[in-house]
Write a protein that holds these residues in place. Structure first.
Motif, PDB file in Angstrom:
ATOM      1  N   LEU A 154       0.854  -1.189   0.000  1.00  0.00           N
ATOM      2  CA  LEU A 154       0.000   0.000   0.000  1.00  0.00           C
ATOM      3  C   LEU A 154       0.888   1.237   0.000  1.00  0.00           C
ATOM      4  CD1 LEU A 154      -2.492  -1.071   2.821  1.00  0.00           C
ATOM      5  CD2 LEU A 154      -2.830  -1.242   0.352  1.00  0.00           C
ATOM      6  N   TRP A 155       0.447   2.276  -0.694  1.00  0.00           N
ATOM      7  CA  TRP A 155       1.230   3.530  -0.710  1.00  0.00           C
ATOM      8  C   TRP A 155       0.859   4.424   0.461  1.00  0.00           C
ATOM      9  CZ3 TRP A 155       5.160   2.886  -3.629  1.00  0.00           C
ATOM     10  CH2 TRP A 155       5.074   2.169  -4.818  1.00  0.00           C
ATOM     11  N   HIS A 156      -0.343   4.276   0.982  1.00  0.00           N
ATOM     12  CA  HIS A 156      -0.823   5.146   2.051  1.00  0.00           C
ATOM     13  C   HIS A 156      -1.385   4.242   3.138  1.00  0.00           C
ATOM     14  CE1 HIS A 156      -3.608   8.639   3.384  1.00  0.00           C
ATOM     15  NE2 HIS A 156      -2.384   8.884   3.801  1.00  0.00           N
ATOM     16  N   CYS A 157      -0.803   4.315   4.325  1.00  0.00           N
ATOM     17  CA  CYS A 157      -1.231   3.395   5.380  1.00  0.00           C
ATOM     18  C   CYS A 157      -2.651   3.735   5.830  1.00  0.00           C
ATOM     19  CB  CYS A 157      -0.274   3.489   6.569  1.00  0.00           C
ATOM     20  SG  CYS A 157      -0.780   2.428   7.926  1.00  0.00           S
ATOM     21  N   PRO A 158      -3.589   2.772   5.795  1.00  0.00           N
ATOM     22  CA  PRO A 158      -4.962   3.061   6.213  1.00  0.00           C
ATOM     23  C   PRO A 158      -5.072   3.257   7.720  1.00  0.00           C
ATOM     24  CG  PRO A 158      -4.738   0.750   5.618  1.00  0.00           C
ATOM     25  CD  PRO A 158      -3.415   1.395   5.315  1.00  0.00           C
ATOM     26  N   HIS A 159      -4.032   2.889   8.444  1.00  0.00           N
ATOM     27  CA  HIS A 159      -4.085   2.995   9.900  1.00  0.00           C
ATOM     28  C   HIS A 159      -3.479   4.307  10.402  1.00  0.00           C
ATOM     29  CE1 HIS A 159      -2.798   1.850  14.099  1.00  0.00           C
ATOM     30  NE2 HIS A 159      -4.100   1.706  14.118  1.00  0.00           N
ATOM     31  N   CYS A 160      -2.213   4.583  10.032  1.00  0.00           N
ATOM     32  CA  CYS A 160      -1.558   5.796  10.554  1.00  0.00           C
ATOM     33  C   CYS A 160      -1.446   6.892   9.493  1.00  0.00           C
ATOM     34  CB  CYS A 160      -0.181   5.464  11.110  1.00  0.00           C
ATOM     35  SG  CYS A 160       1.019   5.021   9.855  1.00  0.00           S
ATOM     36  N   HIS A 161      -1.884   6.605   8.260  1.00  0.00           N
ATOM     37  CA  HIS A 161      -1.897   7.597   7.175  1.00  0.00           C
ATOM     38  C   HIS A 161      -0.513   8.094   6.782  1.00  0.00           C
ATOM     39  CE1 HIS A 161      -6.222   7.601   7.286  1.00  0.00           C
ATOM     40  NE2 HIS A 161      -6.150   7.713   8.600  1.00  0.00           N
ATOM     41  N   GLU A 162       0.519   7.303   7.046  1.00  0.00           N
ATOM     42  CA  GLU A 162       1.839   7.650   6.524  1.00  0.00           C
ATOM     43  C   GLU A 162       1.894   7.313   5.031  1.00  0.00           C
ATOM     44  OE1 GLU A 162       5.005   8.982   7.340  1.00  0.00           O
ATOM     45  OE2 GLU A 162       3.671   9.808   8.854  1.00  0.00           O
ATOM     46  N   TRP A 163       2.756   8.012   4.301  1.00  0.00           N
ATOM     47  CA  TRP A 163       2.951   7.718   2.882  1.00  0.00           C
ATOM     48  C   TRP A 163       4.157   6.817   2.706  1.00  0.00           C
ATOM     49  CZ3 TRP A 163      -0.753   8.952  -0.416  1.00  0.00           C
ATOM     50  CH2 TRP A 163      -1.627  10.006  -0.076  1.00  0.00           C
ATOM     51  N   ASN A 164       4.042   5.862   1.824  1.00  0.00           N
ATOM     52  CA  ASN A 164       5.184   5.059   1.408  1.00  0.00           C
ATOM     53  C   ASN A 164       5.909   4.424   2.596  1.00  0.00           C
ATOM     54  OD1 ASN A 164       6.788   3.999  -0.569  1.00  0.00           O
ATOM     55  ND2 ASN A 164       8.191   5.745  -0.628  1.00  0.00           N
ATOM     56  N   SER A 165       5.155   3.853   3.527  1.00  0.00           N
ATOM     57  CA  SER A 165       5.768   3.333   4.750  1.00  0.00           C
ATOM     58  C   SER A 165       5.796   1.803   4.777  1.00  0.00           C
ATOM     59  CB  SER A 165       5.005   3.858   5.965  1.00  0.00           C
ATOM     60  OG  SER A 165       3.653   3.469   5.897  1.00  0.00           O
ATOM     61  N   PHE A 166       5.352   1.140   3.676  1.00  0.00           N
ATOM     62  CA  PHE A 166       5.282  -0.322   3.704  1.00  0.00           C
ATOM     63  C   PHE A 166       6.553  -0.972   3.166  1.00  0.00           C
ATOM     64  CE2 PHE A 166       0.954   0.517   4.569  1.00  0.00           C
ATOM     65  CZ  PHE A 166       0.519  -0.597   5.261  1.00  0.00           C
ATOM     66  N   VAL A 167       6.980  -2.017   3.871  1.00  0.00           N
ATOM     67  CA  VAL A 167       8.093  -2.833   3.387  1.00  0.00           C
ATOM     68  C   VAL A 167       7.653  -4.291   3.452  1.00  0.00           C
ATOM     69  CG1 VAL A 167       9.947  -1.272   4.040  1.00  0.00           C
ATOM     70  CG2 VAL A 167       9.084  -2.928   5.704  1.00  0.00           C
ATOM     71  N   GLU A 168       8.325  -5.131   2.713  1.00  0.00           N
ATOM     72  CA  GLU A 168       8.044  -6.552   2.811  1.00  0.00           C
ATOM     73  C   GLU A 168       8.685  -7.067   4.093  1.00  0.00           C
ATOM     74  OE1 GLU A 168       7.396  -9.480  -0.754  1.00  0.00           O
ATOM     75  OE2 GLU A 168       9.019  -8.092  -1.188  1.00  0.00           O
ATOM     76  N   ASP A 169       7.897  -7.800   4.845  1.00  0.00           N
ATOM     77  CA  ASP A 169       8.310  -8.152   6.203  1.00  0.00           C
ATOM     78  C   ASP A 169       9.075  -9.458   6.256  1.00  0.00           C
ATOM     79  OD1 ASP A 169       8.524  -7.772   8.902  1.00  0.00           O
ATOM     80  OD2 ASP A 169       6.694  -8.853   9.350  1.00  0.00           O
TER      81      ASP A 169
END
Ligand SMILES: [Zn+2]
Length: 404
Positions: A378-393
């Motif tokens: 996701l480009w925009h976190c639906p929880h904290c609304h940060e941008w570009n905060s996703f990485v593969e875990d």
């Protein structure tokens, strides 16, 4: 164990003392005024309350601070803290009551007024009263136009409601008043907001405005991959296939770890341009640059299978499986390819062997900011609304497994 107790108690007291000293000093600096300190020192409640606050025991902190507030009813900050504690405990109604009460006080200084309003805005926000929260934060800004905390909260509220232009304007203000050195971060946020505005223009079938927004996003932050993807889509729509290919290639070059998002588009446009061989070329280039790139291998394998080169494809899929054993798409592709190779027993054995060593992870994408998990990027976190905060875990998942 008993011999450690006094040492531990001493350490805790020291830590608490440091924390309280810091809070004390900060308040002094913020406003230059403190309520009668001698009066506060006469009662242990204030100190006890802060101690409980530091040791994360909100109920006891509320109890002591409530007592302290009755001793010194002028002490504005005690009520501010009390209200915030109620909010953190989920008692939003009480928090609102306390903070509204503060606003009724006579002779409030401008900054005190702004701070009480800010707390009230946070109460409204956490209670889901969006309009009232927006109103409170705007009121804070009328009193203190550079209040970064109010600006950031306001920006997030606009983003929650998909009011991208309003969020954009506020991010510009934050960039002006915020600390120096954060320009890259501001530009990243602005670029994602430009991209959203471009998508809005697309919905209104305004290709020209959309293309301008996506271009602007890339100018603000050259790593904004969705802007390349969408700009290329517009160019294809305008009949400019070669430009689209160049745009997507550029996007792949700046964000090779997310190149797979452009694969389908590039494969189609290369075919349209009469140069389908460019696609396997691109995949091989990506795999050479990033050996663990399993998506490049799967895409290349699919391309090869469709051209009858199943054996070569299967080798690539086995390599991909080693790097991402939980990828269902890889398993499916392997079975399809094995089928084409007449279920050669030696190859089936090799597959069973590889899959047997697999470690399985769920929801591989995680927000670095709040740990929210998602099955897709996701480009925009639906929880904290940060941008570009996703990485593969994958690394984090491996670490968790080690800790257990
Ligand atoms: Zn998040």
């Amino acid at each position: 164990m008993g011999t450690y107790a006094p040492l531990l108690a001493g350490l805790l007291a020291l830590l608490a003392g440091l924390a309280i000293g810091k809070a004390w000093e900060r308040y002094k600096l913020r406003d230059g005024r403190w309520f009668d300190r001698r009066k506060a020192r006469e009662t242990p409640h204030y100190m006890l309350g802060l101690n409980f606050l530091v040791s994360n025991r909100p109920d006891l902190a509320i109890e002591e601070l409530t007592k302290a507030a009755t001793v010194d009813s002028d002490a504005l900050e005690i009520d501010l803290i009390l209200g915030n504690l109620y909010r953190e405990k989920g008692q939003v109604g009480r928090a609102i009551q306390v903070h509204q009460g503060l606003l009724q006080r006579p002779r409030l200084k401008r900054l005190e007024h702004a701070y009480a309003l800010l707390c009230l805005g946070l109460d409204y926000k956490s209670g889901g009263f969006v309009d009232r929260a927006v109103e409170a934060f705007n009121e804070v800004l009328r009193l203190d136009s550079e209040n970064e905390y109010a600006l950031i909260n306001l920006e997030k509220l606009h983003e929650e409601q998909h009011q991208w232009q309003a969020a954009y304007d506020i991010r510009r203000r934050i960039a002006r008043v915020g600390a120096a050195g954060a320009e890259a971060r501001h530009n990243e946020t602005l670029a994602f907001l430009e991209n959203e505005l471009g998508l809005e223009a697309l919905k209104q079938k305004d290709d020209k405005a959309a293309a301008a927004r996506f271009t602007q996003a890339i100018e603000l932050d050259a790593a904004t991959l969705p802007a390349y993807l969408h700009l290329g889509d517009v160019q294809v729509h305008q009949g400019r296939a070669a430009d689209a290919a160049a745009t997507w290639e550029h996007g792949v070059a700046v964000a090779p770890d997310r190149a797979y998002l452009a694969f389908e588009r590039l494969e189609a446009v290369y075919t349209r341009l009469g140069t389908p061989e460019r696609f396997p070329g691109l995949c091989r280039q990506l795999i050479a640059a990033t050996p663990q790139d399993w998506r490049g291998r799967v895409a290349l394998a699919r391309h090869l299978t469709s051209r009858g080169k199943s054996a070569e494809a299967l080798d690539l899929l086995f390599e991909a499986l080693v790097h991402n054993p939980h990828g269902l798409a890889i398993h499916q592709a392997i079975w399809r390819t094995l089928r084409q190779l007449a279920l050669d027993p030696a190859l089936v054995d090799r597959y069973v062997d590889l899959a047997g060593h697999a470690v399985f992870y769920l929801d591989p994408h995680v927000c670095m900011h709040c740990r929210y998990r998602s099955t897709e990027l996701l480009w925009h976190c639906p929880h904290c609304h940060e941008w570009n905060s996703f990485v593969e875990d994958r690394l984090a998942a491996a670490k968790d497994a080690d800790d257990e």
